[in-house]
Design a protein around this motif. Structure first.
Motif, PDB file in Angstrom:
ATOM      1  N   GLY A  15      68.905  86.511  61.382  1.00  0.00           N
ATOM      2  CA  GLY A  15      69.358  86.938  62.630  1.00  0.00           C
ATOM      3  C   GLY A  15      68.898  85.906  63.690  1.00  0.00           C
ATOM      4  O   GLY A  15      68.464  84.907  63.373  1.00  0.00           O
ATOM      5  N   ALA A  16      69.396  86.213  64.949  1.00  0.00           N
ATOM      6  CA  ALA A  16      69.233  85.378  66.018  1.00  0.00           C
ATOM      7  C   ALA A  16      67.948  85.002  66.447  1.00  0.00           C
ATOM      8  O   ALA A  16      67.663  83.804  66.729  1.00  0.00           O
ATOM      9  CB  ALA A  16      70.157  85.889  67.098  1.00  0.00           C
ATOM     10  N   MET A  17      67.045  85.649  66.445  1.00  0.00           N
ATOM     11  CA  MET A  17      65.824  85.866  66.812  1.00  0.00           C
ATOM     12  C   MET A  17      64.855  84.726  65.919  1.00  0.00           C
ATOM     13  O   MET A  17      64.155  83.696  66.235  1.00  0.00           O
ATOM     14  CB  MET A  17      64.928  86.943  67.041  1.00  0.00           C
ATOM     15  CG  MET A  17      65.320  87.865  68.196  1.00  0.00           C
ATOM     16  SD  MET A  17      64.317  89.251  68.398  1.00  0.00           S
ATOM     17  CE  MET A  17      64.593  90.184  66.926  1.00  0.00           C
ATOM     18  N   ALA A  18      65.219  84.916  64.544  1.00  0.00           N
ATOM     19  CA  ALA A  18      64.489  84.162  63.766  1.00  0.00           C
ATOM     20  C   ALA A  18      65.016  82.730  63.798  1.00  0.00           C
ATOM     21  O   ALA A  18      64.228  81.546  63.783  1.00  0.00           O
ATOM     22  CB  ALA A  18      64.824  84.517  61.984  1.00  0.00           C
ATOM     23  N   ARG A 152      58.406  83.416  52.157  1.00  0.00           N
ATOM     24  CA  ARG A 152      58.172  82.939  53.506  1.00  0.00           C
ATOM     25  C   ARG A 152      57.644  84.005  54.229  1.00  0.00           C
ATOM     26  O   ARG A 152      56.628  84.058  55.054  1.00  0.00           O
ATOM     27  CB  ARG A 152      59.492  82.507  54.030  1.00  0.00           C
ATOM     28  CG  ARG A 152      60.181  81.300  53.491  1.00  0.00           C
ATOM     29  CD  ARG A 152      61.685  81.407  53.550  1.00  0.00           C
ATOM     30  NE  ARG A 152      62.149  82.566  53.309  1.00  0.00           N
ATOM     31  CZ  ARG A 152      63.424  83.097  53.970  1.00  0.00           C
ATOM     32  NH1 ARG A 152      64.097  82.226  54.724  1.00  0.00           N
ATOM     33  NH2 ARG A 152      63.803  84.263  53.705  1.00  0.00           N
ATOM     34  N   ALA A 153      58.145  85.148  54.081  1.00  0.00           N
ATOM     35  CA  ALA A 153      57.518  86.443  54.688  1.00  0.00           C
ATOM     36  C   ALA A 153      56.109  86.770  54.373  1.00  0.00           C
ATOM     37  O   ALA A 153      55.284  87.095  55.159  1.00  0.00           O
ATOM     38  CB  ALA A 153      58.687  87.766  54.411  1.00  0.00           C
ATOM     39  N   ALA A 154      55.959  86.669  53.192  1.00  0.00           N
ATOM     40  CA  ALA A 154      54.646  86.678  52.672  1.00  0.00           C
ATOM     41  C   ALA A 154      53.590  85.795  53.222  1.00  0.00           C
ATOM     42  O   ALA A 154      52.481  85.959  53.828  1.00  0.00           O
ATOM     43  CB  ALA A 154      54.420  86.709  50.886  1.00  0.00           C
ATOM     44  N   GLY A 155      53.951  84.563  53.324  1.00  0.00           N
ATOM     45  CA  GLY A 155      53.309  83.545  54.161  1.00  0.00           C
ATOM     46  C   GLY A 155      52.968  83.770  55.382  1.00  0.00           C
ATOM     47  O   GLY A 155      51.876  83.691  55.998  1.00  0.00           O
ATOM     48  N   ALA A 156      54.069  84.077  56.224  1.00  0.00           N
ATOM     49  CA  ALA A 156      53.798  84.773  57.475  1.00  0.00           C
ATOM     50  C   ALA A 156      53.057  85.862  57.659  1.00  0.00           C
ATOM     51  O   ALA A 156      52.028  85.988  58.669  1.00  0.00           O
ATOM     52  CB  ALA A 156      55.282  84.992  58.190  1.00  0.00           C
ATOM     53  N   VAL A 437      53.250  80.750  66.854  1.00  0.00           N
ATOM     54  CA  VAL A 437      53.976  80.014  66.548  1.00  0.00           C
ATOM     55  C   VAL A 437      53.563  78.555  66.618  1.00  0.00           C
ATOM     56  O   VAL A 437      54.340  77.521  66.528  1.00  0.00           O
ATOM     57  CB  VAL A 437      55.190  80.204  67.652  1.00  0.00           C
ATOM     58  CG1 VAL A 437      56.149  81.392  67.547  1.00  0.00           C
ATOM     59  CG2 VAL A 437      54.796  80.218  69.000  1.00  0.00           C
ATOM     60  N   ASN A 438      52.265  78.362  67.096  1.00  0.00           N
ATOM     61  CA  ASN A 438      51.710  76.838  66.972  1.00  0.00           C
ATOM     62  C   ASN A 438      51.398  76.520  65.656  1.00  0.00           C
ATOM     63  O   ASN A 438      50.519  77.281  65.013  1.00  0.00           O
ATOM     64  CB  ASN A 438      50.417  76.836  67.851  1.00  0.00           C
ATOM     65  CG  ASN A 438      50.142  75.773  68.207  1.00  0.00           C
ATOM     66  OD1 ASN A 438      49.968  74.611  67.745  1.00  0.00           O
ATOM     67  ND2 ASN A 438      49.909  75.351  69.904  1.00  0.00           N
ATOM     68  N   VAL A 457      57.608  80.667  60.465  1.00  0.00           N
ATOM     69  CA  VAL A 457      57.473  80.730  61.935  1.00  0.00           C
ATOM     70  C   VAL A 457      58.366  81.607  62.225  1.00  0.00           C
ATOM     71  O   VAL A 457      58.346  82.255  63.348  1.00  0.00           O
ATOM     72  CB  VAL A 457      57.421  79.396  62.746  1.00  0.00           C
ATOM     73  CG1 VAL A 457      58.979  78.768  62.931  1.00  0.00           C
ATOM     74  CG2 VAL A 457      56.886  79.674  64.188  1.00  0.00           C
ATOM     75  N   GLY A 458      59.742  81.782  61.739  1.00  0.00           N
ATOM     76  CA  GLY A 458      60.798  82.656  62.093  1.00  0.00           C
ATOM     77  C   GLY A 458      60.220  84.014  62.197  1.00  0.00           C
ATOM     78  O   GLY A 458      60.541  84.919  62.842  1.00  0.00           O
ATOM     79  N   PHE A 459      59.280  84.377  61.034  1.00  0.00           N
ATOM     80  CA  PHE A 459      58.827  85.761  60.801  1.00  0.00           C
ATOM     81  C   PHE A 459      57.689  86.162  61.953  1.00  0.00           C
ATOM     82  O   PHE A 459      57.659  87.112  62.446  1.00  0.00           O
ATOM     83  CB  PHE A 459      58.470  85.908  59.398  1.00  0.00           C
ATOM     84  CG  PHE A 459      59.346  85.883  58.258  1.00  0.00           C
ATOM     85  CD1 PHE A 459      60.265  86.948  58.091  1.00  0.00           C
ATOM     86  CD2 PHE A 459      59.678  84.764  57.934  1.00  0.00           C
ATOM     87  CE1 PHE A 459      61.370  86.774  56.954  1.00  0.00           C
ATOM     88  CE2 PHE A 459      60.797  84.717  56.684  1.00  0.00           C
ATOM     89  CZ  PHE A 459      61.407  85.793  56.513  1.00  0.00           C
ATOM     90  N   SER A 460      57.043  84.949  61.906  1.00  0.00           N
ATOM     91  CA  SER A 460      55.834  85.112  63.058  1.00  0.00           C
ATOM     92  C   SER A 460      56.209  85.330  64.361  1.00  0.00           C
ATOM     93  O   SER A 460      55.726  85.765  65.405  1.00  0.00           O
ATOM     94  CB  SER A 460      54.809  83.979  62.832  1.00  0.00           C
ATOM     95  OG  SER A 460      55.283  82.896  62.939  1.00  0.00           O
ATOM     96  N   PHE A 461      57.631  84.629  64.496  1.00  0.00           N
ATOM     97  CA  PHE A 461      58.014  84.726  66.174  1.00  0.00           C
ATOM     98  C   PHE A 461      58.517  86.153  66.305  1.00  0.00           C
ATOM     99  O   PHE A 461      58.427  86.548  67.442  1.00  0.00           O
ATOM    100  CB  PHE A 461      59.290  83.724  66.210  1.00  0.00           C
ATOM    101  CG  PHE A 461      59.720  83.707  67.556  1.00  0.00           C
ATOM    102  CD1 PHE A 461      59.099  82.946  68.721  1.00  0.00           C
ATOM    103  CD2 PHE A 461      60.999  84.121  67.907  1.00  0.00           C
ATOM    104  CE1 PHE A 461      59.556  82.929  69.820  1.00  0.00           C
ATOM    105  CE2 PHE A 461      61.588  84.208  69.221  1.00  0.00           C
ATOM    106  CZ  PHE A 461      60.917  83.636  70.250  1.00  0.00           C
ATOM    107  N   LEU A 462      58.941  86.895  65.231  1.00  0.00           N
ATOM    108  CA  LEU A 462      59.542  88.311  65.466  1.00  0.00           C
ATOM    109  C   LEU A 462      58.073  89.072  66.158  1.00  0.00           C
ATOM    110  O   LEU A 462      57.930  89.783  66.742  1.00  0.00           O
ATOM    111  CB  LEU A 462      59.854  88.663  64.373  1.00  0.00           C
ATOM    112  CG  LEU A 462      61.233  88.065  63.965  1.00  0.00           C
ATOM    113  CD1 LEU A 462      61.630  88.551  62.550  1.00  0.00           C
ATOM    114  CD2 LEU A 462      62.091  88.401  65.139  1.00  0.00           C
TER     115      LEU A 462
END
Length: 490
Positions: A15-18, A152-156, A437-438, A457-462
């Motif tokens: 999606g756009a946010m990620a 990736r989602a698990a890492g986030a 996100v840092n 970071v795409g998941f943590s940004f959400l």
């Protein structure tokens, strides 16, 4: 590695946010310098500010030199927080616990939600423990191919302890610093006094905020995790799960490096638990006396007591000194940023508070006056939260950044008659937001997972998109339930 077509499909599914978050991280990795550079730039900016206010150049230089080594005790204490957390998380008993936890989830999404919850709860005890333990748990879960868990989602999810709750727990740099008069710079001590844990992390308002963040963050982790064919596994990302960064294989759990038989007489004590037992017994005796002669909350708020307890726990869990020392050696690199940057933060704090301008006021006085002029007692938590979160993008250090902010933030809190403990918690909750996100604090976890910041970071940004308004609202609303109490001097 994933094919180009699979990578394109994955990016579209996010999606756009990620995609925006991935773009931000790619830009940050290209253009953001090391955090040491930000600290050095902040020091130069403070020096220039003092000169502009009319401070003599020699006075600015004196403030730099006087403050440079002023945080040595606190620097060592923060380094031990990171080191002890790593040592405990990498012990053989922790490995066995990880294996048991990894056997529980029945779906990939369920596994990610479990990682998120465990990461945040562990961070309330020790942020270093949270990073390493959660990372090793993700690797153990990734070995269960039947889960088809998005790596990736698990890492986030494993990173949520640092991005959501760590600063609300007992390893909070700001809360620990304010509770320890021996670690506080004298100018700050004169402004804020000593603030015990009962007035910071153990306020019911702070604990409620932590509970809300755990529940909301876990829900987001579960809902945002790709499932089925959209999930990208560790194998598809080319991550070797039995490499150096992985947890011990199941058949070797409990067989630590220190359990290898000594080959020379000089190595006997390294591989024997005798010294471990004696040291731990002495530590337990001392800790027991400390807990009995005062409130246990007060006792654990002393950083030396906290670090000793975790250090002895790590030694006990490794059982043999050789295994313990090997774990310490692996943990030392994680302390490098603390050791080299905190002297700069000490210099900044002294230059801001002790170097006077032509009108007799320090730079911290001027900034405090600006805060007072822009806010009221009601709006102060919101204004300070926004300010602290933005500054956190550039100075990713909870303790170091508090040293910079505290002199003028606490002075403004006094002037506006804001609860001083809540001012610390406002800082704590807001300071964690940019961590999402840092890339700075991601590094230990990314090393364990064999990933790059852009992968998670795409998941943590959400999470950040939800956390920012939620946290700022809670800081404002809960702050209205607290009254002002004057500083308590030691």
């Amino acid at each position: 590695m994933m094919s180009t077509e699979r990578a394109r499909e994955t990016a579209e599914a996010q999606g756009a946010m990620a995609r925006l978050a991935l773009g931000f991280t790619a830009w940050a990795e290209r253009w953001f310098p090391d955090s040491y550079v930000f600290a050095a730039v902040a020091l130069v900016a403070v020096a220039v500010g003092a000169l502009v206010m009319g401070a003599p150049p020699l006075a600015v230089a004196k403030g730099f030199g006087d403050g440079f080594w002023s945080l040595i005790p606190f620097t060592m204490q923060m380094a031990f927080v990171a080191l002890t957390g790593y040592v405990v998380a990498s012990s053989p008993p922790a490995g066995r616990l990880i294996a048991r936890l990894a056997a529980v989830p029945r779906t990939g999404r369920g596994a990610i939600a479990a990682v998120a919850t465990i990461s945040m709860l562990a961070s309330l005890l020790n942020w270093g423990l949270s990073l390493v333990f959660s990372g090793l748990l993700v690797r153990a879960l990734a070995r269960r191919a039947e889960l088809r868990m998005d790596y990736r989602a698990a890492g986030a999810a494993a990173y949520l302890g640092l991005g959501a709750t760590w600063a609300l727990g007992i390893s909070s740099s700001a809360a620990q610093l304010q509770a320890n008069p021996a670690s506080l710079p004298k100018p700050l001590l004169q402004i804020s006094g000593v603030i015990p844990f009962t007035e910071t992390i153990f306020l019911w308002q702070s604990m409620l905020m932590a509970v809300v963040l755990v529940v909301v963050s876990t829900a987001i982790a579960w809902m945002s995790a790709p499932a089925g064919e959209k999930a990208v596994t560790a194998e598809e990302m080319g991550v070797a799960l039995e490499g150096a960064g992985s947890a011990l294989p199941r058949e070797k759990l409990g067989q630590a490096a220190g359990e290898v038989q000594a080959k020379r007489p000089g190595e006997w004590l390294e591989h024997s638990p005798v010294l471990t037992v004696l040291l731990v017994l002495m530590a337990v005796g001392w800790l027991g006396q400390e807990m009995s002669r005062q409130n246990p909350i007060v006792a654990i708020s002393n950083l030396n007591t906290y670090n000793l307890a975790f250090l002895m726990l790590g030694l006990l869990l490794h059982w043999r000194p050789r295994s313990f020392l090997d774990a310490v050696a692996k943990a030392v690199p994680a302390t490098g940023g603390v050791l080299i940057q905190f002297p700069l933060y000490g210099a900044i704090a002294t230059m801001m508070t002790a170097t006077k301008g032509a009108d007799g006021h320090a730079l911290s006085d001027r900034i405090a006056q600006l805060f007072v002029g822009l806010s009221t007692a009601e709006s102060f938590p919101l204004l300070m939260g926004v300010y602290s979160a933005v500054l956190g993008f550039f100075i990713p250090s909870g303790g170091g950044k508090w040293i910079i902010e505290a002199p003028y933030v606490m002075q403004a809190a006094n002037d506006l008659q804001v609860h001083l403990g809540w001012a610390v918690q406002v800082y704590n909750a807001a300071e964690a937001l940019p961590n999402l996100v840092n890339p700075f604090w991601m590094l230990p976890l990314l090393g364990v997972l064999s990933l790059k910041a852009r992968d998670i970071v795409g998941f943590s940004f959400l999470q950040l998109l939800v956390h920012a308004p939620l946290v700022l609202f809670m800081l404002w609303a809960l702050g209205q339930t607290l009254g002002y109490t004057p500083p308590v001097m030691p």
